[in-house]
Design an enzyme around this catalytic site. Structure first.
Site, short mmCIF file in Angstrom:
data_model
loop_
_atom_site.label_atom_id
_atom_site.label_comp_id
_atom_site.label_asym_id
_atom_site.label_seq_id
_atom_site.Cartn_x
_atom_site.Cartn_y
_atom_site.Cartn_z
N LYS A 15 -8.70 -1.05 -0.19
CA LYS A 15 -8.76 -2.19 0.75
C LYS A 15 -10.16 -2.78 0.72
O LYS A 15 -11.14 -2.04 0.62
CB LYS A 15 -8.48 -1.70 2.18
CG LYS A 15 -7.02 -1.41 2.48
CD LYS A 15 -6.85 -1.03 3.95
CE LYS A 15 -5.42 -0.62 4.25
NZ LYS A 15 -4.44 -1.69 4.10
N ARG B 294 5.25 3.82 3.45
CA ARG B 294 6.67 3.95 3.08
C ARG B 294 6.90 5.19 2.22
O ARG B 294 7.99 5.75 2.20
CB ARG B 294 7.14 2.67 2.38
CG ARG B 294 6.41 2.34 1.11
CD ARG B 294 6.55 0.88 0.70
NE ARG B 294 5.79 -0.01 1.59
CZ ARG B 294 5.80 -1.33 1.52
NH1 ARG B 294 6.50 -1.93 0.60
NH2 ARG B 294 5.09 -2.04 2.37
N1 BES Z 1 -1.58 0.55 7.12
C1 BES Z 1 -1.32 -0.62 6.37
C2 BES Z 1 -0.70 -1.73 7.21
C3 BES Z 1 -1.56 -2.36 8.26
C4 BES Z 1 -2.35 -3.45 7.96
C5 BES Z 1 -1.55 -1.90 9.55
C6 BES Z 1 -3.12 -4.05 8.92
C7 BES Z 1 -2.33 -2.49 10.53
C8 BES Z 1 -3.11 -3.57 10.22
C9 BES Z 1 -0.37 -0.30 5.23
O1 BES Z 1 -0.49 0.96 4.68
C10 BES Z 1 -0.68 -1.27 4.12
O2 BES Z 1 -1.76 -1.21 3.62
N2 BES Z 1 0.27 -2.12 3.79
C11 BES Z 1 0.10 -3.08 2.78
C12 BES Z 1 1.38 -3.15 1.98
C13 BES Z 1 1.29 -3.97 0.75
C14 BES Z 1 0.38 -3.33 -0.25
C15 BES Z 1 2.69 -4.13 0.18
C16 BES Z 1 -0.24 -4.42 3.42
O3 BES Z 1 0.29 -4.71 4.49
O4 BES Z 1 -1.07 -5.12 2.87
MN MN Z 2 -1.97 1.06 3.17
#
Ligand code: BES
Ligand code: MN
Ligand code: ZN
Length: 507
Positions: free
Chosen positions: A285, A359
């Site tokens: 990230k 997931r």
């Molecule tokens: N934990 C994150 C989702 C999230 C993002 C929660 C912002 C709270 C605030 C999750 O694991 C994630 O990173 N999801 C990705 C999925 C994508 C790579 C398909 C996302 O939402 O960018």
């Molecule tokens: Mn994530």
């Protein structure tokens, strides 16, 4: 903080701060409409007289949140708070009003605070009203000051719910006990979410849950799977997320059975995402998106909070609570994008983005949950950033495979005034997660229906036609600036009330 009931009114008289309500009343004569404050419901004639003799009273219109403060003849402070139009004052209005009042009483350091319950009773059920006030107060009676060298010096407070009818006291006491169970469980949940990730790693988190269960939840069975046991379970997807971690994964498995359990007793399984920190893994990230990812175990804390409250409330259903716990970190063993991993149910998954890790851990946990033979499953997870795009940070998304089951959860959310909105899962999105090299891939088309894609992936791991609902709490997990009963920073504690309601009222 201590909550007490007072039906006689003696404790009301002795309180340092007395809180009474007023409603807005409009009367139209031929020429004009006049708005005044109505305090007809006050039972204390002395205070009524003092109030009516005040010069400022004629300017006080009892609009919502308009407050008039004066000193009573015995030197006590009296707050008269406007609730606006009585016929429009809802349960949520009572919660919000009580929260604001309690918070200002707390910051002004009052030690004995009495609420005149009769004036808040706009939902026409005294026990429910007392419950709403108590709930708001318990929710506000929380702070996370562990890492502050200087703690706030709020004195120990006593809150008196006053002028309740004697014939209702047994009923109200029961409601207050429930409010306490739920309030305390939400505080435990918030402590888990707010804890810093350098302390709350997977091994420590499991230990803290275990300690709380042993201390507070008599009769609950606890099983904690370590890495070797998770390997034995063939939870390849869960292990692939843990591969880059310096800590072992943990699967916490709790079981509660009501005392009068029969073959007909319903069994509900709760499953929670417990990513103690989400760096994104190799699909790292960006810094600005990474901060705050200690909240990524919020789903597990939410289901634990609801489980805890439901056990204390002696819910009439069997409950299994499963929390899958690891961080999503990077080292030389971390899972590469393009890897193909086999899940516990035998399906193969092409991992195209290691940041879609929630997931993966949930997939194996859901398959494991299905093997416990529940009638219903609810999972809660901070699964997608897309949920914030779709529903903002105030609304929880719900998706699933059974409309009746989702309706039951949405009705509970409505009853608790928590925002929840259903999103669809359509076949086209189910197709979108088919991989060219494996059975599934862990992402769909970028920027398209991300929340539903996540749910469509999870659905692949539900078996035996078990009724399942998925809650994406990515938005609602932290600060809710529009809700006075949530803290301005940190965990919101939302959705625990809804889930507790589902568990306690399940038949
Ligand atoms: N934990 C994150 C989702 C999230 C993002 C929660 C912002 C709270 C605030 C999750 O694991 C994630 O990173 N999801 C990705 C999925 C994508 C790579 C398909 C996302 O939402 O960018
Ligand atoms: Mn994530
Ligand atoms: Zn995550």
């Amino acid at each position: 903080m201590q909550l007490k009931l007072d039906s006689v009114g003696n404790q009301f008289l002795a309180a340092d701060l007395k809180i009474l309500t007023a409603f807005q009343k409009s009367s139209t004569t031929k020429s004009k409409t006049e708005t005044t404050a109505s305090v007809d419901h006050w039972s204390d004639k002395g205070i009524k007289e003092e109030f009516q003799n005040l010069k400022v009273t004629k300017n006080f219109k009892a609009a919502k949140d308009e407050t008039l403060s004066f000193t009573g003849i015995t030197g006590e402070t009296i707050w008269v708070v406007g609730l606006g139009d009585k016929s429009k004052c809802t349960a949520e209005d009572i919660r919000k009003s009580a929260a604001k009042l309690f918070k200002s009483a707390k910051s002004s350091k009052w030690t004995t605070i009495a609420f005149d319950v009769s004036g808040f009773n706009t939902v026409r059920d005294e026990a429910a009203t007392a419950g709403l006030i108590a709930e708001a107060i318990y929710l506000c009676d929380y702070s996370f000051e562990k890492y502050k060298s200087k703690k706030s010096d709020t004195p120990e407070q006593t809150v008196i719910l006053s002028h309740v009818e004697k014939k209702n006291t047994t009923k109200i006491e029961k409601v207050l006990t429930s409010a306490k169970h739920i309030g305390e469980s939400i505080s435990v949940m918030k402590d888990f979410v707010n804890e810093a990730p350098n302390f709350l790693h997977s091994e420590e988190y499991a230990k803290r849950i275990e300690a709380d269960v042993k201390k507070n939840l008599k009769g609950v069975k606890i099983k904690i799977l370590n890495k070797a046991q998770i390997q034995k379970e063939k939870m390849g997807l869960f292990l692939s997320v843990n591969a880059g971690s310096g800590y072992e994964p943990r699967l916490v498995h709790l079981t509660y059975e009501p005392t009068r359990s029969t073959a007909k007793t319903k069994h509900i399984a709760l499953v929670g995402k417990g990513i103690t920190f989400d760096t994104g893994g190799y699909s790292l990230k960006p810094g600005a998106n990474m901060a705050g990812m200690k909240n990524d175990m919020g789903g597990s804390a939410t289901v634990y909070g609801a489980f805890r409250a439901a056990v204390l409330e002696k819910a009439p259903v069997k409950i299994t609570c499963i929390m899958v716990i690891t961080d999503n970190a990077v080292n030389s063993y971390a899972t590469f994008p393009d890897s193909v991993i086999t899940g516990r149910n035998g399906k193969t998954v092409e991992i195209l983005n290691t940041d879609a890790e929630g997931r993966l851990v949930l997939a194996d946990a859901l398959d494991y949950a299905c093997d416990q033979n529940p009638d219903f499953i609810i999972d809660a997870a901070t699964l997608t950033g897309a949920c914030l795009v779709a529903l903002g940070n105030q609304v929880c998304a719900i998706l699933g495979n059974d409309q009746k089951w989702m309706n039951e959860i949405m009705n509970a959310a409505k009853a608790q005034d928590e925002y929840m909105w259903q999103l669809p899962i359509i076949n086209e999105w189910r197709q979108d997660i088919k991989s060219k090299v494996a059975d599934l891939k862990n992402i769909g088309t970028p920027m398209r229906a991300g929340t539903a894609i996540g749910a469509a992936f999870l659905e692949e791991f539900i078996k035996n036609d078990i009724k399942w609902a998925h809650l994406d709490i990515a938005g609602v997990v932290d600060a809710q600036s529009h809700l006075p009963y949530c803290t301005a920073h940190g965990a919101s504690g939302l959705i625990v009330r809804t889930l507790t309601h589902v568990l306690v009222n399940a038949k």
